[in-house]
Write a protein that holds these residues in place. Structure first.
Motif, PDB file in Angstrom:
ATOM      1  N   GLU A   1      -0.009  66.042 -21.396  1.00  0.00           N
ATOM      2  CA  GLU A   1      -1.131  66.337 -22.291  1.00  0.00           C
ATOM      3  C   GLU A   1      -1.225  67.841 -22.566  1.00  0.00           C
ATOM      4  OE1 GLU A   1      -4.713  64.531 -20.643  1.00  0.00           O
ATOM      5  OE2 GLU A   1      -5.782  66.374 -21.228  1.00  0.00           O
ATOM      6  N   LYS A   2      -0.961  68.637 -21.530  1.00  0.00           N
ATOM      7  CA  LYS A   2      -1.064  70.093 -21.655  1.00  0.00           C
ATOM      8  C   LYS A   2       0.261  70.717 -22.083  1.00  0.00           C
ATOM      9  CE  LYS A   2      -4.298  70.943 -17.821  1.00  0.00           C
ATOM     10  NZ  LYS A   2      -4.889  72.214 -18.113  1.00  0.00           N
ATOM     11  N   ASN A   3       1.309  69.882 -22.173  1.00  0.00           N
ATOM     12  CA  ASN A   3       2.637  70.398 -22.506  1.00  0.00           C
ATOM     13  C   ASN A   3       3.075  71.471 -21.510  1.00  0.00           C
ATOM     14  OD1 ASN A   3       4.966  70.380 -24.021  1.00  0.00           O
ATOM     15  ND2 ASN A   3       4.223  71.952 -25.450  1.00  0.00           N
ATOM     16  N   GLN A   4       2.866  71.165 -20.213  1.00  0.00           N
ATOM     17  CA  GLN A   4       3.222  72.112 -19.166  1.00  0.00           C
ATOM     18  C   GLN A   4       4.234  71.489 -18.196  1.00  0.00           C
ATOM     19  OE1 GLN A   4      -0.430  73.547 -17.401  1.00  0.00           O
ATOM     20  NE2 GLN A   4      -0.975  74.740 -19.220  1.00  0.00           N
ATOM     21  N   THR A   5       4.773  72.326 -17.340  1.00  0.00           N
ATOM     22  CA  THR A   5       5.830  71.859 -16.431  1.00  0.00           C
ATOM     23  C   THR A   5       5.477  72.143 -14.970  1.00  0.00           C
ATOM     24  OG1 THR A   5       6.946  73.978 -16.721  1.00  0.00           O
ATOM     25  CG2 THR A   5       7.697  72.145 -18.110  1.00  0.00           C
ATOM     26  N   ILE A   6       6.181  71.433 -14.070  1.00  0.00           N
ATOM     27  CA  ILE A   6       5.900  71.558 -12.633  1.00  0.00           C
ATOM     28  C   ILE A   6       7.209  71.633 -11.844  1.00  0.00           C
ATOM     29  CG2 ILE A   6       5.879  69.066 -12.100  1.00  0.00           C
ATOM     30  CD1 ILE A   6       3.371  69.608 -10.361  1.00  0.00           C
ATOM     31  N   SER A   7       7.136  72.264 -10.688  1.00  0.00           N
ATOM     32  CA  SER A   7       8.250  72.260  -9.737  1.00  0.00           C
ATOM     33  C   SER A   7       7.665  72.247  -8.330  1.00  0.00           C
ATOM     34  CB  SER A   7       9.138  73.495  -9.934  1.00  0.00           C
ATOM     35  OG  SER A   7       8.370  74.679  -9.768  1.00  0.00           O
ATOM     36  N   PHE A   8       8.496  71.899  -7.364  1.00  0.00           N
ATOM     37  CA  PHE A   8       8.030  71.800  -5.979  1.00  0.00           C
ATOM     38  C   PHE A   8       8.962  72.564  -5.037  1.00  0.00           C
ATOM     39  CE2 PHE A   8       6.938  67.824  -8.161  1.00  0.00           C
ATOM     40  CZ  PHE A   8       5.562  67.789  -7.993  1.00  0.00           C
ATOM     41  N   ALA A   9       8.361  73.130  -3.996  1.00  0.00           N
ATOM     42  CA  ALA A   9       9.150  73.703  -2.894  1.00  0.00           C
ATOM     43  C   ALA A   9       8.757  72.940  -1.643  1.00  0.00           C
ATOM     44  CB  ALA A   9       8.851  75.191  -2.738  1.00  0.00           C
ATOM     45  N   GLU A  10       9.707  72.227  -1.063  1.00  0.00           N
ATOM     46  CA  GLU A  10       9.379  71.328   0.046  1.00  0.00           C
ATOM     47  C   GLU A  10      10.102  71.720   1.318  1.00  0.00           C
ATOM     48  OE1 GLU A  10       9.155  67.142  -0.769  1.00  0.00           O
ATOM     49  OE2 GLU A  10       9.805  67.459  -2.835  1.00  0.00           O
ATOM     50  N   SER A  11       9.334  71.856   2.382  1.00  0.00           N
ATOM     51  CA  SER A  11       9.978  72.045   3.675  1.00  0.00           C
ATOM     52  C   SER A  11       9.861  70.753   4.480  1.00  0.00           C
ATOM     53  CB  SER A  11       9.386  73.239   4.410  1.00  0.00           C
ATOM     54  OG  SER A  11      10.132  73.490   5.571  1.00  0.00           O
ATOM     55  N   CYS A  12       8.739  70.499   5.151  1.00  0.00           N
ATOM     56  CA  CYS A  12       8.687  69.318   6.031  1.00  0.00           C
ATOM     57  C   CYS A  12       8.787  67.991   5.273  1.00  0.00           C
ATOM     58  CB  CYS A  12       7.428  69.342   6.894  1.00  0.00           C
ATOM     59  SG  CYS A  12       5.900  69.258   5.962  1.00  0.00           S
ATOM     60  N   THR A  13       8.350  67.955   4.025  1.00  0.00           N
ATOM     61  CA  THR A  13       8.450  66.708   3.262  1.00  0.00           C
ATOM     62  C   THR A  13       9.882  66.470   2.757  1.00  0.00           C
ATOM     63  OG1 THR A  13       7.637  67.955   1.372  1.00  0.00           O
ATOM     64  CG2 THR A  13       6.031  66.587   2.534  1.00  0.00           C
ATOM     65  N   ALA A  14      10.674  67.536   2.699  1.00  0.00           N
ATOM     66  CA  ALA A  14      12.125  67.438   2.478  1.00  0.00           C
ATOM     67  C   ALA A  14      12.543  66.614   1.262  1.00  0.00           C
ATOM     68  CB  ALA A  14      12.820  66.892   3.731  1.00  0.00           C
ATOM     69  N   GLY A  15      11.793  66.670   0.176  1.00  0.00           N
ATOM     70  CA  GLY A  15      12.210  65.969  -1.035  1.00  0.00           C
ATOM     71  C   GLY A  15      11.355  64.763  -1.374  1.00  0.00           C
ATOM     72  N   MET A  16      10.453  64.405  -0.461  1.00  0.00           N
ATOM     73  CA  MET A  16       9.638  63.212  -0.667  1.00  0.00           C
ATOM     74  C   MET A  16       8.729  63.331  -1.893  1.00  0.00           C
ATOM     75  SD  MET A  16       7.264  61.526   2.245  1.00  0.00           S
ATOM     76  CE  MET A  16       8.299  60.569   3.328  1.00  0.00           C
ATOM     77  N   ILE A  17       8.159  64.510  -2.080  1.00  0.00           N
ATOM     78  CA  ILE A  17       7.268  64.727  -3.228  1.00  0.00           C
ATOM     79  C   ILE A  17       8.070  64.619  -4.521  1.00  0.00           C
ATOM     80  CG2 ILE A  17       5.748  66.415  -4.333  1.00  0.00           C
ATOM     81  CD1 ILE A  17       5.369  67.634  -1.487  1.00  0.00           C
ATOM     82  N   SER A  18       9.197  65.286  -4.554  1.00  0.00           N
ATOM     83  CA  SER A  18      10.049  65.261  -5.746  1.00  0.00           C
ATOM     84  C   SER A  18      10.531  63.850  -6.037  1.00  0.00           C
ATOM     85  CB  SER A  18      11.247  66.186  -5.546  1.00  0.00           C
ATOM     86  OG  SER A  18      10.819  67.466  -5.150  1.00  0.00           O
ATOM     87  N   ALA A  19      10.916  63.128  -4.988  1.00  0.00           N
ATOM     88  CA  ALA A  19      11.426  61.768  -5.167  1.00  0.00           C
ATOM     89  C   ALA A  19      10.339  60.855  -5.729  1.00  0.00           C
ATOM     90  CB  ALA A  19      11.955  61.213  -3.852  1.00  0.00           C
ATOM     91  N   LYS A  20       9.095  61.026  -5.241  1.00  0.00           N
ATOM     92  CA  LYS A  20       7.992  60.218  -5.771  1.00  0.00           C
ATOM     93  C   LYS A  20       7.735  60.541  -7.230  1.00  0.00           C
ATOM     94  CE  LYS A  20       5.489  58.896  -1.706  1.00  0.00           C
ATOM     95  NZ  LYS A  20       4.731  59.452  -0.596  1.00  0.00           N
ATOM     96  N   PHE A  21       7.803  61.827  -7.561  1.00  0.00           N
ATOM     97  CA  PHE A  21       7.587  62.220  -8.949  1.00  0.00           C
ATOM     98  C   PHE A  21       8.736  61.709  -9.813  1.00  0.00           C
ATOM     99  CE2 PHE A  21       6.347  65.654 -12.115  1.00  0.00           C
ATOM    100  CZ  PHE A  21       5.104  65.113 -12.341  1.00  0.00           C
ATOM    101  N   GLY A  22       9.940  61.784  -9.282  1.00  0.00           N
ATOM    102  CA  GLY A  22      11.123  61.330 -10.011  1.00  0.00           C
ATOM    103  C   GLY A  22      11.152  59.833 -10.247  1.00  0.00           C
ATOM    104  N   ALA A  23      10.289  59.089  -9.537  1.00  0.00           N
ATOM    105  CA  ALA A  23      10.232  57.639  -9.731  1.00  0.00           C
ATOM    106  C   ALA A  23       9.599  57.264 -11.064  1.00  0.00           C
ATOM    107  CB  ALA A  23       9.460  56.983  -8.584  1.00  0.00           C
ATOM    108  N   ILE A  24       8.884  58.225 -11.674  1.00  0.00           N
ATOM    109  CA  ILE A  24       8.193  57.947 -12.939  1.00  0.00           C
ATOM    110  C   ILE A  24       9.182  58.087 -14.096  1.00  0.00           C
ATOM    111  CG2 ILE A  24       6.328  58.692 -14.467  1.00  0.00           C
ATOM    112  CD1 ILE A  24       5.023  59.964 -11.925  1.00  0.00           C
ATOM    113  N   ALA A  25       9.285  57.046 -14.912  1.00  0.00           N
ATOM    114  CA  ALA A  25      10.183  57.100 -16.069  1.00  0.00           C
ATOM    115  C   ALA A  25       9.700  58.171 -17.040  1.00  0.00           C
ATOM    116  CB  ALA A  25      10.242  55.741 -16.747  1.00  0.00           C
ATOM    117  N   GLY A  26      10.622  58.982 -17.537  1.00  0.00           N
ATOM    118  CA  GLY A  26      10.285  59.991 -18.534  1.00  0.00           C
ATOM    119  C   GLY A  26       9.784  61.290 -17.952  1.00  0.00           C
ATOM    120  N   VAL A  27       9.865  61.431 -16.632  1.00  0.00           N
ATOM    121  CA  VAL A  27       9.262  62.587 -15.974  1.00  0.00           C
ATOM    122  C   VAL A  27      10.017  63.883 -16.294  1.00  0.00           C
ATOM    123  CG1 VAL A  27      10.515  62.536 -13.790  1.00  0.00           C
ATOM    124  CG2 VAL A  27       8.092  63.156 -13.810  1.00  0.00           C
TER     125      VAL A  27
END
Lengths: 428, 428
Positions: free
Chosen positions: B280-306
């Motif tokens: 909606e805002k035409n903005q972008t996001i990124s993550f830096a993960e230590s203990c979650t080791a990719g879990m946040i990114s993987a959950k976000f990546g599960a969304i089609a069109g992300v």
């Protein structure tokens, strides 16, 4: 101390009691825990059931279960409210009366005193036990459990009632029911699991059809496990007696036929095997993930102590991140596209460099639902590996939805890592 | 399109088939999923059962279940091996013969061709369907499902056979069985879900105790959802009739009391809400993960069109990767340690810079089981956010095992992202 067997337990049936299970509000982890414990004890289980807090249906269920198994284990319905009817109905099924158990009464009183609370009237209900029952103390809550042994249609049967909260159930099983059962079983079972990848279940089964159909002791059976093929080999032994190992020769025979696909003879997952190999070699790993977007790293990160061998990963979703962080040449992206063997190899090399690891694995593919082309349909996945400068790649076409494609691609990535590490071990 | 009701489904019984469930090797998530879906459809369920891959016992189980419920849903045992007998026995229980289904045969052939594999003889078994059955395609595997409607002891009954792998079962339920069931129930239930975070379930319940206890139509009930609090508001309506909306006034009342904690009035997950806000805002996001080791990114990546809003992430497990890729000053790591607000903020700023995004979220913490100190016990997690140069952080102490800590930390990360994006929206 061996006790005279008042009852021999060869089979048991778990009956979980609770409306919250029937409406799908609570996952039935109690049955999972108990089933696993029964297997370890060598007790057969042919049915599991769930029934709500309904007296008529619960009683019918107990009676049905008693015709099918030596022992019926219930979980739940031991609380103080009017809804909690399990103990009462277990007594009825066993033809016993409920009587006040002074030990249970005292421990309920002690529990409330220790919490600084007073016992409400309905809590005394929890001290009513079937006559002649063996009471199991609850060292994690108020409701005691009970074991009732009785004659049922001419046979010795038993009902064991455990509380519903998992922390109470598991402690009571461990402290009271398990030792009681250990003195009443004849057999124990030994299981072994062979995990393989790179062959379908149907084809694998064809290769060992004769061994499966033998159906003696030990037995071989396929075991469902997503993204891989697994066979379970089980040997039944007399409790406490040294018996010949019948599993190993059978495992050897299966390995002769399917050895090239087998990556684990045991219980470890593929990520755990990769972790162990890296530790053994004192080497490190990193990942570059596009379509899997962190899934591989997250799975690896689930292993305790993985920081010894795991430096980190780059999730390079956009082309610009592939170029800028991983150093994938823009010429490769323009000429071959992000989903190509060239890009996969460049991603692996790039992440190995920035993370400074011995091994690097990369994944780039089309997880869908959009983005497929006739040349590269949805499910096209390229994996790359850079192991100390030696580059390899793999192409897979994975069927399924976005989640399935990403999950299988992650498994394949660990499989590739395993083969890199394994081959070098074998050759050295 | 209203269809003549060939059968009216008021009750259903789930029968899960698989020795792996009986021996406690697999947690029965299929029954949990199906029970929840039946509840949402307003179909009663009084029993759940599990039975092994044993023809005699499975047939007996099916017959027993048919005497108790209008519909029996089976999961598992549809594979190509000799062990897989569910379809055959469902046909037998229904008094039907198995016949070759050409559509299923074709789709099995297509599946294997697309995988570049040849169909082995026993795979054709999966195309054998009970005569007159409605076939349900498997869009996530090879084994098709079936719905059989038949007369049983003078009543109309149905058996629906679903495959065992959860990804296949859920898709088939959603695409085929659910729409079929929706046309065969008297009532329809309208549900609305209010998702909240930042308040415990017990406290949230206290705030709306009077509304929950009203227990009329519509009803309010807590809804199990890990890591968050969720309430389900349900109105029962006669199928196909226009009725007054009783849900909205109740939702308004709950929002009056708990509005500050509610992040979703609907079915979207927190990652989906973050995705929608970014789009909606035409903005972008990124993550830096230590203990979650990719879990946040993987959950976000599960969304089609992300990929529209998601550039990528850095999994910086080691300190050196935090320094070298994210530019966390070594002074911060030495003075405050990797698990600190200073490091969390530096990680967020660092990943925002290398990934060139509007918003960046970071997580660093101690997932355990080792690594805890008196000052920073296991479960200590710092989250950082850099939203267009504006830095914030959060500290949480999360109770539970390694998996739980990482999962809750991931949810918290999306919650922080949501609040960053939301506040700016509200103020602008």
């Amino acid at each position: 101390m061996k006790k005279t067997n008042d009852i021999l337990i060869e089979s048991a049936e778990i009956v979980a009691v609770g409306t919250e299970l029937l409406i799908g509000q609570t996952l039935n982890t109690n049955t999972y825990y108990l089933a696993n414990q029964l297997t370890l004890l060598g007790i057969n289980s042919y049915y599991q059931s769930v029934v709500g807090d309904n007296p008529e249906r619960l009683l019918a269920m107990l009676k049905t279960a008693l015709t099918r198994a030596d022992l019926v284990i219930t979980s739940g319905g031991l609380g103080p409210t009017a809804d909690d009817v399990t103990m009462e109905l277990a007594a009825e099924a066993a033809g016993k009366k409920l009587v006040l158990d002074p030990v249970s009464k005292q421990s309920i009183e002690d529990y409330f005193t220790s919490m600084g609370r007073t016992v409400s009237d309905n809590n005394w209900k929890q001290a009513m036990m079937p006559q002649g029952a063996l009471t199991m103390p609850n060292n994690n809550g108020t409701a005691p459990g009970a074991i009732i042994v009785f004659d049922y249609a001419g046979k010795k049967k038993a009902i064991a009632c455990l509380p519903g909260p998992p922390g109470e159930l598991e402690l009571m099983f461990e402290q009271s029911l398990k030792p009681w059962l250990e003195r009443r079983v004849n057999y124990e079972f030994e299981h072994r699991f062979l995990h393989m990848m790179g062959i379908g279940e149907a084809n694998a089964e064809l290769e060992i059809k004769d061994l499966i159909e033998r159906q003696t002791n030990p037995s071989v059976a396929p075991y469902a496990s997503p993204g891989e093929v697994c066979f379970r080999i089980t040997q039944r032994k007399m409790r406490g007696q040294a018996e010949a190992d019948l599993i190993s020769p059978l495992v050897e025979e299966i390995k002769n036929r399917l050895g090239q696909y087998i990556y684990e003879d045991g219980a470890r997952t593929l990520p755990e095997i990769v972790f162990a190999l890296l530790k053994e070699k004192n080497q490190t790993i990193s990942f570059a993930e596009s379509c899997t977007a962190g899934m591989i790293s997250a799975k690896f990160g689930a292993i305790a102590g993985v920081s010894e061998v795991f430096t980190g990963s780059v999730v390079s979703y956009s082309n610009s991140s592939k170029e800028q962080i991983l150093g994938v040449p823009s010429a490769i992206l323009q000429q071959y596209g992000a989903v190509s063997k060239e890009c996969a190899e460049a991603m692996a090399s790039g992440v190995r460099k920035v993370m400074n690891t011995d091994l690097a694995i990369s994944v780039t593919g089309i997880a869908g639902p959009d983005g497929g082309t006739p040349d590269k349909p949805v499910g096209t996945v390229f994996l790359g590996a850079d192991y100390r400068g030696q580059l390899t790649f793999e192409k897979h076409i994975i069927r399924g939805n976005r989640e399935k494609i990403r999950t299988v691609a992650s498994l394949r990535a660990f499989h590739l890592a395993w083969r890199c590490l394994k081959e070098k071990s074998d050759n050295s």
